[in-house]
Design a protein around this motif. Sequence first.
Motif, PDB file in Angstrom:
ATOM      1  N   ALA A 216       0.811  -1.214   0.000  1.00  0.00           N
ATOM      2  CA  ALA A 216       0.000   0.000   0.000  1.00  0.00           C
ATOM      3  C   ALA A 216       0.847   1.267   0.000  1.00  0.00           C
ATOM      4  O   ALA A 216       1.837   1.382   0.708  1.00  0.00           O
ATOM      5  CB  ALA A 216      -0.921  -0.007   1.217  1.00  0.00           C
ATOM      6  N   THR A 218       2.960   2.497  -1.894  1.00  0.00           N
ATOM      7  CA  THR A 218       4.297   2.504  -2.494  1.00  0.00           C
ATOM      8  C   THR A 218       4.252   3.265  -3.820  1.00  0.00           C
ATOM      9  O   THR A 218       3.234   3.258  -4.517  1.00  0.00           O
ATOM     10  CB  THR A 218       4.790   1.056  -2.661  1.00  0.00           C
ATOM     11  OG1 THR A 218       5.252   0.602  -1.384  1.00  0.00           O
ATOM     12  CG2 THR A 218       5.915   0.909  -3.675  1.00  0.00           C
ATOM     13  N   LYS A 235       9.227  -8.521  -4.219  1.00  0.00           N
ATOM     14  CA  LYS A 235       8.176  -8.224  -3.254  1.00  0.00           C
ATOM     15  C   LYS A 235       8.485  -6.896  -2.586  1.00  0.00           C
ATOM     16  O   LYS A 235       9.549  -6.726  -1.971  1.00  0.00           O
ATOM     17  CB  LYS A 235       8.102  -9.327  -2.185  1.00  0.00           C
ATOM     18  CG  LYS A 235       7.956 -10.744  -2.749  1.00  0.00           C
ATOM     19  CD  LYS A 235       6.694 -10.951  -3.576  1.00  0.00           C
ATOM     20  CE  LYS A 235       6.639 -12.369  -4.157  1.00  0.00           C
ATOM     21  NZ  LYS A 235       5.541 -12.553  -5.118  1.00  0.00           N
ATOM     22  N   LEU A 236       7.558  -5.965  -2.727  1.00  0.00           N
ATOM     23  CA  LEU A 236       7.716  -4.628  -2.150  1.00  0.00           C
ATOM     24  C   LEU A 236       6.653  -4.428  -1.081  1.00  0.00           C
ATOM     25  O   LEU A 236       5.466  -4.632  -1.328  1.00  0.00           O
ATOM     26  CB  LEU A 236       7.538  -3.559  -3.233  1.00  0.00           C
ATOM     27  CG  LEU A 236       8.464  -3.653  -4.456  1.00  0.00           C
ATOM     28  CD1 LEU A 236       8.095  -2.553  -5.460  1.00  0.00           C
ATOM     29  CD2 LEU A 236       9.915  -3.514  -4.038  1.00  0.00           C
ATOM     30  N   ASP A 237       7.076  -4.005   0.075  1.00  0.00           N
ATOM     31  CA  ASP A 237       6.178  -3.724   1.195  1.00  0.00           C
ATOM     32  C   ASP A 237       5.528  -2.339   0.990  1.00  0.00           C
ATOM     33  O   ASP A 237       5.651  -1.737  -0.076  1.00  0.00           O
ATOM     34  CB  ASP A 237       7.030  -3.781   2.478  1.00  0.00           C
ATOM     35  CG  ASP A 237       6.217  -3.992   3.740  1.00  0.00           C
ATOM     36  OD1 ASP A 237       4.975  -3.949   3.698  1.00  0.00           O
ATOM     37  OD2 ASP A 237       6.853  -4.208   4.793  1.00  0.00           O
ATOM     38  N   ASN A 238       4.902  -1.825   2.016  1.00  0.00           N
ATOM     39  CA  ASN A 238       4.198  -0.536   1.952  1.00  0.00           C
ATOM     40  C   ASN A 238       5.150   0.657   1.960  1.00  0.00           C
ATOM     41  O   ASN A 238       6.250   0.584   2.499  1.00  0.00           O
ATOM     42  CB  ASN A 238       3.302  -0.358   3.181  1.00  0.00           C
ATOM     43  CG  ASN A 238       2.189  -1.379   3.262  1.00  0.00           C
ATOM     44  OD1 ASN A 238       2.050  -2.215   2.388  1.00  0.00           O
ATOM     45  ND2 ASN A 238       1.402  -1.314   4.319  1.00  0.00           N
ATOM     46  N   GLN A 239       4.671   1.764   1.395  1.00  0.00           N
ATOM     47  CA  GLN A 239       5.301   3.083   1.554  1.00  0.00           C
ATOM     48  C   GLN A 239       6.760   3.099   1.113  1.00  0.00           C
ATOM     49  O   GLN A 239       7.582   3.825   1.675  1.00  0.00           O
ATOM     50  CB  GLN A 239       5.210   3.544   3.019  1.00  0.00           C
ATOM     51  CG  GLN A 239       3.793   3.518   3.525  1.00  0.00           C
ATOM     52  CD  GLN A 239       3.374   4.807   4.192  1.00  0.00           C
ATOM     53  OE1 GLN A 239       3.816   5.871   3.793  1.00  0.00           O
ATOM     54  NE2 GLN A 239       2.526   4.727   5.175  1.00  0.00           N
ATOM     55  N   ILE A 240       7.066   2.301   0.123  1.00  0.00           N
ATOM     56  CA  ILE A 240       8.407   2.312  -0.450  1.00  0.00           C
ATOM     57  C   ILE A 240       8.440   3.318  -1.594  1.00  0.00           C
ATOM     58  O   ILE A 240       7.447   3.484  -2.305  1.00  0.00           O
ATOM     59  CB  ILE A 240       8.770   0.891  -0.951  1.00  0.00           C
ATOM     60  CG1 ILE A 240       8.954  -0.035   0.243  1.00  0.00           C
ATOM     61  CG2 ILE A 240      10.001   0.907  -1.843  1.00  0.00           C
ATOM     62  CD1 ILE A 240       8.972  -1.494  -0.121  1.00  0.00           C
ATOM     63  N   ILE A 254      11.874  -5.984  -0.445  1.00  0.00           N
ATOM     64  CA  ILE A 254      12.170  -4.675   0.160  1.00  0.00           C
ATOM     65  C   ILE A 254      11.106  -4.371   1.198  1.00  0.00           C
ATOM     66  O   ILE A 254       9.905  -4.410   0.901  1.00  0.00           O
ATOM     67  CB  ILE A 254      12.227  -3.573  -0.915  1.00  0.00           C
ATOM     68  CG1 ILE A 254      13.251  -3.951  -2.011  1.00  0.00           C
ATOM     69  CG2 ILE A 254      12.550  -2.225  -0.306  1.00  0.00           C
ATOM     70  CD1 ILE A 254      13.463  -2.898  -3.078  1.00  0.00           C
ATOM     71  N   ALA A 255      11.538  -4.097   2.430  1.00  0.00           N
ATOM     72  CA  ALA A 255      10.587  -3.867   3.527  1.00  0.00           C
ATOM     73  C   ALA A 255      10.100  -2.420   3.541  1.00  0.00           C
ATOM     74  O   ALA A 255      10.654  -1.538   2.871  1.00  0.00           O
ATOM     75  CB  ALA A 255      11.232  -4.238   4.852  1.00  0.00           C
ATOM     76  N   ALA A 256       9.096  -2.180   4.337  1.00  0.00           N
ATOM     77  CA  ALA A 256       8.357  -0.918   4.316  1.00  0.00           C
ATOM     78  C   ALA A 256       9.238   0.302   4.538  1.00  0.00           C
ATOM     79  O   ALA A 256      10.232   0.252   5.246  1.00  0.00           O
ATOM     80  CB  ALA A 256       7.260  -0.957   5.375  1.00  0.00           C
TER      81      ALA A 256
ATOM     82  N   GLN B 239       6.410  11.060  -1.530  1.00  0.00           N
ATOM     83  CA  GLN B 239       6.352  10.534  -0.158  1.00  0.00           C
ATOM     84  C   GLN B 239       6.998  11.459   0.861  1.00  0.00           C
ATOM     85  O   GLN B 239       7.561  10.998   1.864  1.00  0.00           O
ATOM     86  CB  GLN B 239       7.023   9.152  -0.092  1.00  0.00           C
ATOM     87  CG  GLN B 239       6.434   8.192  -1.101  1.00  0.00           C
ATOM     88  CD  GLN B 239       6.028   6.879  -0.490  1.00  0.00           C
ATOM     89  OE1 GLN B 239       5.604   6.830   0.659  1.00  0.00           O
ATOM     90  NE2 GLN B 239       6.127   5.810  -1.236  1.00  0.00           N
TER      91      GLN B 239
ATOM     92  N   ALA C 185      -4.589  -3.554   4.285  1.00  0.00           N
ATOM     93  CA  ALA C 185      -3.863  -4.204   3.184  1.00  0.00           C
ATOM     94  C   ALA C 185      -3.068  -5.379   3.754  1.00  0.00           C
ATOM     95  O   ALA C 185      -2.848  -5.471   4.965  1.00  0.00           O
ATOM     96  CB  ALA C 185      -2.934  -3.205   2.493  1.00  0.00           C
ATOM     97  N   PHE C 188       3.280  -8.017   5.079  1.00  0.00           N
ATOM     98  CA  PHE C 188       4.387  -8.448   4.222  1.00  0.00           C
ATOM     99  C   PHE C 188       4.851  -9.809   4.727  1.00  0.00           C
ATOM    100  O   PHE C 188       5.798  -9.904   5.523  1.00  0.00           O
ATOM    101  CB  PHE C 188       5.493  -7.403   4.324  1.00  0.00           C
ATOM    102  CG  PHE C 188       6.498  -7.418   3.213  1.00  0.00           C
ATOM    103  CD1 PHE C 188       6.114  -7.244   1.891  1.00  0.00           C
ATOM    104  CD2 PHE C 188       7.852  -7.571   3.486  1.00  0.00           C
ATOM    105  CE1 PHE C 188       7.051  -7.217   0.863  1.00  0.00           C
ATOM    106  CE2 PHE C 188       8.805  -7.551   2.461  1.00  0.00           C
ATOM    107  CZ  PHE C 188       8.390  -7.388   1.144  1.00  0.00           C
ATOM    108  N   THR C 219      -0.596   3.830   6.573  1.00  0.00           N
ATOM    109  CA  THR C 219      -1.047   2.481   6.217  1.00  0.00           C
ATOM    110  C   THR C 219      -0.981   1.574   7.443  1.00  0.00           C
ATOM    111  O   THR C 219      -0.012   1.600   8.193  1.00  0.00           O
ATOM    112  CB  THR C 219      -0.154   1.886   5.112  1.00  0.00           C
ATOM    113  OG1 THR C 219       1.218   2.002   5.497  1.00  0.00           O
ATOM    114  CG2 THR C 219      -0.325   2.611   3.793  1.00  0.00           C
ATOM    115  N   GLN C 241       3.682   3.764   8.858  1.00  0.00           N
ATOM    116  CA  GLN C 241       3.440   2.385   8.427  1.00  0.00           C
ATOM    117  C   GLN C 241       3.361   1.505   9.673  1.00  0.00           C
ATOM    118  O   GLN C 241       4.290   1.496  10.492  1.00  0.00           O
ATOM    119  CB  GLN C 241       4.572   1.928   7.506  1.00  0.00           C
ATOM    120  CG  GLN C 241       4.886   0.451   7.528  1.00  0.00           C
ATOM    121  CD  GLN C 241       3.798  -0.423   6.913  1.00  0.00           C
ATOM    122  OE1 GLN C 241       2.770   0.063   6.482  1.00  0.00           O
ATOM    123  NE2 GLN C 241       4.009  -1.710   6.903  1.00  0.00           N
TER     124      GLN C 241
END
Lengths: 369, 369, 369
Positions: A216, A218, A235-240, A254-256, B239, C185, C188, C219, C241
């Motif tokens: 979400a 991102t 795999k991309l987490d949130n707010q990236i 990649i983590a948030a 962001q 959402a 992860f 989020t 987040q």
Amino acid sequence: MSTRLKQLVESLGGQLIGDPDIEVSGIAPLSDATASHITFLSNAKFRSQAAQTQAAALILSPADDAIVSASYQGARIVTANPYAYFARAAQFFVALHAQVVIAGIHASATVAPTANIAASAVIGANVVVDADAIIGEHVQIAAGCVIGRGVKIGAMTQLYPQVTIYAGCEIGQRGIIHSGVVIGADGFGFANESGTWIKIPQTGRVLIGDDVEIGANTTIDRGALQDTVIEEGVKLDNQIQIAHNCHIGAHTAIAACAGIAGSAKIGKYCSIGGAAMIHGHITIVDHVHVSAGTLALRSILEPGQYTGFYPVAKHGDWEKSAALVRNLTSMREKIRSLEKNMKQLTEQHTEQQRFIENTENSIKEESND
Amino acid sequence: MSTRLKQLVESLGGQLIGDPDIEVSGIAPLSDATASHITFLSNAKFRSQAAQTQAAALILSPADDAIVSASYQGARIVTANPYAYFARAAQFFVALHAQVVIAGIHASATVAPTANIAASAVIGANVVVDADAIIGEHVQIAAGCVIGRGVKIGAMTQLYPQVTIYAGCEIGQRGIIHSGVVIGADGFGFANESGTWIKIPQTGRVLIGDDVEIGANTTIDRGALQDTVIEEGVKLDNQIQIAHNCHIGAHTAIAACAGIAGSAKIGKYCSIGGAAMIHGHITIVDHVHVSAGTLALRSILEPGQYTGFYPVAKHGDWEKSAALVRNLTSMREKIRSLEKNMKQLTEQHTEQQRFIENTENSIKEESND
Amino acid sequence: MSTRLKQLVESLGGQLIGDPDIEVSGIAPLSDATASHITFLSNAKFRSQAAQTQAAALILSPADDAIVSASYQGARIVTANPYAYFARAAQFFVALHAQVVIAGIHASATVAPTANIAASAVIGANVVVDADAIIGEHVQIAAGCVIGRGVKIGAMTQLYPQVTIYAGCEIGQRGIIHSGVVIGADGFGFANESGTWIKIPQTGRVLIGDDVEIGANTTIDRGALQDTVIEEGVKLDNQIQIAHNCHIGAHTAIAACAGIAGSAKIGKYCSIGGAAMIHGHITIVDHVHVSAGTLALRSILEPGQYTGFYPVAKHGDWEKSAALVRNLTSMREKIRSLEKNMKQLTEQHTEQQRFIENTENSIKEESND
């Protein structure tokens, strides 16, 4: 809405030891599993908890099975990777309970006449699909998404509500894109002229491979002249934030809150921790792991784990250590000065020692006289 | 869809050396340019690459031209700032290929009767414009944007899909606002009473000057009692969070993921690096550059570049250095203790030296006897 | 649209000293207040400014009143917590000027037949409410929000435009949720199998208590198997987040850009500073304050303030200190080596001293002879 163990094993593999007709209605962690659940053991330190679980069945590794089977009375599914098996079993149960999805375009959607939408696709309420977009089979686009001109979305990809995809970007198959994601906004490119900024049009695209999940809110910017590329399985987490012209290699996670600055190139099978920041124009090779909160300033050309954040402490202790960090130059000067003094003193000492030894010798000689 | 060099130079200036009727269809970087492209040299280290480019034309500085012209055979456009010229040339080509935009309000938009929308504006699908909003000439508001009561948007400003502007906020002319941006949400203001939080209504506005670009998913909060102000020419990446009552000076650029805390005042012509954080209630003067990943805790009253982030290292090395950072107090104590011992030893040494010299003298005297 | 002081005091309490019929039209800070305003003094250092304000009335504490009343001529409202009183007074004035809101469902909204929407609720343009959702009394859902299947929203909660709430999540009463927020959402969660990632379905929910405010573009992910929980009175700023399975205790406040990793448990009455990062699976007890920009890596089991970020400096000074931080191991080695040398030299010195004393004694003896 339950399943027999034999159905699970037919779908997912693994060696079933126990009654194949046992019914389970869902999967639960060791701590919560009841007699209607299947559970899993993926970490040897929970063996004793597994031995006592009330669950109807237990997913575990051959090594754990050799020990746990002595005390656990339920059925077991033995598999090399119990955690991956758990993931697939959980998917199996979700599919059992899934809502039926009806293909078609919601009456409130706005779809350009030249958009090409597969008959099996689902287009939700208020979705906007611009000219020449191509939406593949079984794609689901939830309410309020906006799909730009000429965008391509591969088969079976799922967009949650309120995703925006700018013109020309391409998404692979089986992707999952969560709400608030923005793909293809302009990269941050300006030329400076006497202090003011002149916009550099961002004419590249974003190309996203198959099996990519995007969390979400991102954002992935389009390239300036070339494309921004996210390879398959990422795999991309949130707010990236992924800036223009980045290239993220396959199966990297990649983590948030992480940020990848412009033109950075990250290899395959990497992991980037939460809130880590990757500097622009650097290269990170395959199998590099950047810890949370770390700013990678220069290229990383050797696999391994890399870290850099200030250790947390009680505020007063931090104040002291931070003041000393600011003063490390003076600390080093003191050490240098000590070293110099030490050397001098040692030399002088050696000279004195020579005198003393001479004196002692002459005393001895005198007394020998 | 190509252009002759003479048309480019008529529009953008620069000194053309070569055939004015050469046609170019686009602009490309040195590494990619073909015979149908114009390219640019903005960094002297790429001179030899420029000398060998196949591009039909090359934008470059007088200094570079003096050298490159010896070997490069194509046309040249000589200009003081080739990178800025490249930006403008790229805009020129984008305009050549741009879609025609048809003014008007999409049938699915919801526009309040008291909203004032210029005839040349474009209001997209599902856009909502609340009462008393004023939308200027040639403004483009893409699908799904929500424009609050009394909002003003200046001429030629462009909103990408799904932007939200809360009531009362004002945007200048020629702005570009990307998807997911939220302007005017409440600032984070609460009074604490016995541990619970009482909301302080946020009744200020957000005022944004002309020529401001705002990246995807950036948020700018409205002021508490006064306004949050973004001056003209500011460029904000994706962001970014700008809290209530901030004031960002003209032509300042802020990179992605940066956060500006409440009531911070940033001067003109500053740059704030990615993920940098500016503390609340501080002042940063004009021409300050805060590096990526840096937390500016106190006011910065002198121009220059400021930095503060922990250097990345292999994880094991970081663990050692971080443990020592936590222990700097003890390291300093050791140095102090060494300094004290050194002083003592030096004094004692001096005394011994006196004795030795006395002894030597008396020996000499004896031998002289 | 003004109010008499007596009406304010009847609503909000406090001791009024002065004419109860004075009319005030709004509240303003000390620096801006005019004769039609009420203002407040919440910090003793502004006493002299308060004594000279032109405001019609002044909110202040008994301690400040004892001093300021000597010179300030206007009316005073004396209260134990003037800042909290200011917050409530500001709410009072906002309510005076508030737009009338008309209950009902906008014609462009898409509401599932099985959704249960209170008659007093307001459902804005293009809102989508999915099956079985339950929307409480006086709830306001602004334009473009998407409310998933089975979502529950408690009475009087207000959603600004473009909020997304995924299926099954629950929001308490009197909440405020700003634009771009995404609740529910997927977390992860992936299992790794030979380098590729297998999705772990996220089947938990997000449960949010009463009186929670959530800032723009924040989020909050749904739990994996259990739920993500935000207790009552929590205040979340923008762009935060919160990962799957987190638990945030009541009345905790989290500033913008913070990230809370998976399964972290934060206590009640905590504050987390802007851009702070809380590691996964750790516990932070009640009344802990984590400073801005700090990464909390391990559990914090004692109340207090915790900090950890690299101090900012001029870039050149940072370069020097950062190089030394990387080299702290060598600095420690030098100190150890100095300590060793010092010890050796001191021992040798002691021996020499013994020789010298012996010599002196023998000289004395000789001279005594």
